[in-house]
Design an enzyme around this catalytic site. Structure first.
Site, PDB file in Angstrom:
ATOM      1  N   LYS A 101       0.826  -1.221   0.000  1.00  0.00           N
ATOM      2  CA  LYS A 101       0.000   0.000   0.000  1.00  0.00           C
ATOM      3  C   LYS A 101       0.853   1.261   0.000  1.00  0.00           C
ATOM      4  O   LYS A 101       0.427   2.296  -0.489  1.00  0.00           O
ATOM      5  CB  LYS A 101      -0.968   0.011   1.168  1.00  0.00           C
ATOM      6  CG  LYS A 101      -0.342  -0.185   2.522  1.00  0.00           C
ATOM      7  CD  LYS A 101      -0.839  -1.433   3.167  1.00  0.00           C
ATOM      8  CE  LYS A 101       0.158  -1.878   4.216  1.00  0.00           C
ATOM      9  NZ  LYS A 101      -0.281  -2.998   5.006  1.00  0.00           N
ATOM     10  N   GLU A 124      -5.091  -5.707  -5.151  1.00  0.00           N
ATOM     11  CA  GLU A 124      -6.251  -5.982  -4.288  1.00  0.00           C
ATOM     12  C   GLU A 124      -5.849  -6.150  -2.823  1.00  0.00           C
ATOM     13  O   GLU A 124      -6.562  -5.730  -1.905  1.00  0.00           O
ATOM     14  CB  GLU A 124      -6.955  -7.258  -4.789  1.00  0.00           C
ATOM     15  CG  GLU A 124      -8.234  -7.613  -4.066  1.00  0.00           C
ATOM     16  CD  GLU A 124      -9.320  -6.567  -4.231  1.00  0.00           C
ATOM     17  OE1 GLU A 124      -9.869  -6.454  -5.331  1.00  0.00           O
ATOM     18  OE2 GLU A 124      -9.616  -5.854  -3.256  1.00  0.00           O
ATOM     19  N   VAL A 127      -5.323  -3.048   0.214  1.00  0.00           N
ATOM     20  CA  VAL A 127      -6.329  -2.412   1.071  1.00  0.00           C
ATOM     21  C   VAL A 127      -7.298  -3.457   1.600  1.00  0.00           C
ATOM     22  O   VAL A 127      -7.914  -4.198   0.820  1.00  0.00           O
ATOM     23  CB  VAL A 127      -7.117  -1.328   0.300  1.00  0.00           C
ATOM     24  CG1 VAL A 127      -8.147  -0.667   1.213  1.00  0.00           C
ATOM     25  CG2 VAL A 127      -6.176  -0.292  -0.281  1.00  0.00           C
ATOM     26  N   GLY A 129      -6.963  -6.257   3.122  1.00  0.00           N
ATOM     27  CA  GLY A 129      -6.579  -7.662   2.971  1.00  0.00           C
ATOM     28  C   GLY A 129      -7.488  -8.487   2.087  1.00  0.00           C
ATOM     29  O   GLY A 129      -7.502  -8.313   0.866  1.00  0.00           O
ATOM     30  N   GLY A 182       0.699 -11.098  14.584  1.00  0.00           N
ATOM     31  CA  GLY A 182       1.221 -10.797  13.249  1.00  0.00           C
ATOM     32  C   GLY A 182       0.386  -9.797  12.458  1.00  0.00           C
ATOM     33  O   GLY A 182       0.512  -9.692  11.249  1.00  0.00           O
ATOM     34  N   ASP A 196      -0.812   3.845   8.007  1.00  0.00           N
ATOM     35  CA  ASP A 196      -1.291   2.733   7.183  1.00  0.00           C
ATOM     36  C   ASP A 196      -2.730   2.998   6.706  1.00  0.00           C
ATOM     37  O   ASP A 196      -3.039   2.846   5.524  1.00  0.00           O
ATOM     38  CB  ASP A 196      -1.216   1.444   8.023  1.00  0.00           C
ATOM     39  CG  ASP A 196      -1.742   0.227   7.300  1.00  0.00           C
ATOM     40  OD1 ASP A 196      -1.047  -0.257   6.389  1.00  0.00           O
ATOM     41  OD2 ASP A 196      -2.854  -0.232   7.624  1.00  0.00           O
ATOM     42  N   LYS A 200      -4.370   3.638   2.858  1.00  0.00           N
ATOM     43  CA  LYS A 200      -5.458   2.824   2.313  1.00  0.00           C
ATOM     44  C   LYS A 200      -6.642   3.691   1.892  1.00  0.00           C
ATOM     45  O   LYS A 200      -7.220   3.471   0.826  1.00  0.00           O
ATOM     46  CB  LYS A 200      -5.878   1.784   3.343  1.00  0.00           C
ATOM     47  CG  LYS A 200      -4.806   0.697   3.540  1.00  0.00           C
ATOM     48  CD  LYS A 200      -5.092  -0.153   4.750  1.00  0.00           C
ATOM     49  CE  LYS A 200      -4.119  -1.325   4.868  1.00  0.00           C
ATOM     50  NZ  LYS A 200      -4.188  -1.988   6.174  1.00  0.00           N
ATOM     51  N   GLY A 297      -3.008 -10.174   8.030  1.00  0.00           N
ATOM     52  CA  GLY A 297      -2.544 -11.541   8.301  1.00  0.00           C
ATOM     53  C   GLY A 297      -2.342 -12.318   7.015  1.00  0.00           C
ATOM     54  O   GLY A 297      -2.850 -11.945   5.949  1.00  0.00           O
TER      55      GLY A 297
HETATM   56  N1  HSE Z   1      -0.870  -3.547   9.667  1.00  0.00           N
HETATM   57  C1  HSE Z   1      -1.945  -3.728   8.765  1.00  0.00           C
HETATM   58  C2  HSE Z   1      -3.210  -3.817   9.585  1.00  0.00           C
HETATM   59  C3  HSE Z   1      -1.730  -4.986   7.951  1.00  0.00           C
HETATM   60  O1  HSE Z   1      -3.134  -3.913  10.806  1.00  0.00           O
HETATM   61  O2  HSE Z   1      -4.292  -3.761   9.032  1.00  0.00           O
HETATM   62  C4  HSE Z   1      -2.544  -5.075   6.740  1.00  0.00           C
HETATM   63  O3  HSE Z   1      -2.321  -4.029   5.855  1.00  0.00           O
END
Ligand code: HSE
Length: 421
Positions: A101, A124, A127, A129, A182, A196, A200, A297
């Site tokens: 991203k 895809e 954004v 996941g 994770g 982040d 997005k 994840g």
């Molecule tokens: N660190 C991001 C989150 C991972 O927590 O959504 C996925 O982009």
């Protein structure tokens, strides 16, 4: 079709494993086998699964200079050298699939402008996941005039806020748990400071509203300031605090921002718990849509990446998808004309007239109050929670200034966005 994967972290490993395992299934779907021929890794000392040993390389030239590699799957993360590898792969006529991203938010338009039929850029997984929101905006919803997108697009912060709300755990404890599962970025600041989420929403807004939204212009506030008291008091008001990313078309321009927001329990995003992501879309003629699913994840991200790989492979055989990103900048709504509701919590002296002087401050600043709540308090001090009606930021700031010099007000404990209507 020979493809290469750049990066063998959690997602990279899972993508290769699924492509190996499901080779026949995917071949049946595509009419052609997908073969992971090369895997670019950096660390020569790290142990890798044996089935991947013969495909490992430490030299990007083995991928970029190989004319038989048709699709490059970038899963290294970070801005450079990922951006350069993507740019070169596209220039050399390869299709690129990425979950990055940062690269898309900062360099997406240039990269996609370099494209040509058969040299696609698919992202895809960048954004939300596993939620198919990019393709939905680019294709399935292309027949709509979209009005608003609200999203919970960061799993880590949603996990933290949900744990604080549901189990009363501390911020630090919840963060540690998110990291051990994770979800968090390598540097958790990107999650906690909404970097982040800003990336997005800039990508989603650019796709939905047709002008490029520069990520540096996205108004952004993180969740570090949210306390257990905020979460508990929100609960008392029948609300919950979520990190909401939003993009909304207004007659004066596009509003794009991310901030922790107090939302009513009846809000479509209020029940999105744990590391789940959700994206609410409103437009004409579709009306309202809610996408919800795992946003972070390995499994969620691999699902989106593999979908893109199959799509890219299919498109190679019919001349490319070539859905370009908008190059022209979007017209953004200036912050001064943007109206929002706010939640404030004050500590006041337990004296006659304290509430009246608080109300007076808002009245003087021209800010209308929607909710005033006073939980049971002690002898000498009391808490007052307030939710305003939508107001200009300058009016809110004026009210805060007056409160600051009001004798009955001891301190402001919290001031965050609210969306209770
Ligand atoms: N660190 C991001 C989150 C991972 O927590 O959504 C996925 O982009």
């Amino acid at each position: 079709m020979r493809i290469a994967v750049l990066g063998l972290g959690t997602v990279g490993k899972q993508v290769v494993e699924v492509l190996d395992l499901e080779r026949e299934l995917f071949a049946a779907r595509l009419g052609e086998e997908i073969v992971v021929a090369r895997i670019l890794v950096h660390d020569q000392d790290k142990r890798r699964p044996e089935s991947m040993h013969s495909r490992l390389t430490y030299d990007p030239r083995d991928v970029l200079d190989d004319p038989d590699i048709e699709v490059v799957v970038e899963l290294m993360g970070g801005f450079e050298p990922a951006r350069s590898y993507i740019a070169e792969a596209i220039r050399r006529g390869k299709a690129v699939v990425t979950a990055n991203k940062e690269v898309i938010a900062r360099a997406g338009p240039e990269l996609s402008a370099n494209g040509r039929p058969g040299a696609d850029l698919l992202f895809e997984a960048a954004v939300a996941g596993g939620i198919p929101i990019i393709r939905s905006l680019q294709e399935s919803l292309a027949g709509n005039r979209l009005q608003a997108i609200y999203g919970i697009v960061n799993g880590t912060t949603n996990f933290i806020l949900s744990r604080m709300h549901e189990d009363g755990v501390s911020f630090e404890e919840a963060l540690q748990e998110a990291q051990s599962r994770g979800y968090a970025e390598a540097d958790p600041s990107d999650d906690l400071d909404a970097v982040d989420a800003a990336r997005k929403i800039s990508i989603l807004a650019s796709l939905a509203f047709g002008g490029w939204v520069d990520v540096d212009l996205v108004r952004r506030e993180g969740i570090r300031k949210i306390t257990a008291d905020d979460v508990r008091e929100a609960k008392g008001l029948g609300a919950v605090i979520k990190l909401i990313a939003r993009a909304e078309a207004t007659p004066e321009g596009l509003l794009v921002g991310v901030a922790p927001t107090l939302i009513a329990k009846s809000h479509p995003l209020a029940d999105v718990g744990g590391a789940q992501n959700a994206v609410y879309v409103r437009g004409e003629p579709i009306g309202e849509l809610l996408f919800e699913g795992p946003g972070a994840g390995g499994p969620a991200t691999s699902s989106a990446v593999i979908g893109d790989i199959l799509d890219a492979a299919r498109a190679r055989r019919v001349g490319g998808r070539s859905v370009a990103l908008p190059l022209e900048p979007a017209a953004l709504l200036p912050a001064e004309v943007h109206q929002n509701a706010y939640y404030l919590r004050l500590r006041v002296r337990e004296v006659a007239g304290a509430l009246a002087s608080v109300a007076q401050a808002f009245s003087e600043a021209g800010v209308s109050l929607r909710i005033v709540h006073q939980p049971p308090g002690g002898e000498a001090e009391a808490t007052v929670s307030l939710v305003t009606r939508p107001t200009l930021r300058q009016h809110l700031e004026r009210a805060r200034e007056i409160l600051h010099s009001t004798a009955a007000v001891l301190r402001e404990e919290s001031c965050i966005l609210a969306e209770m209507e």
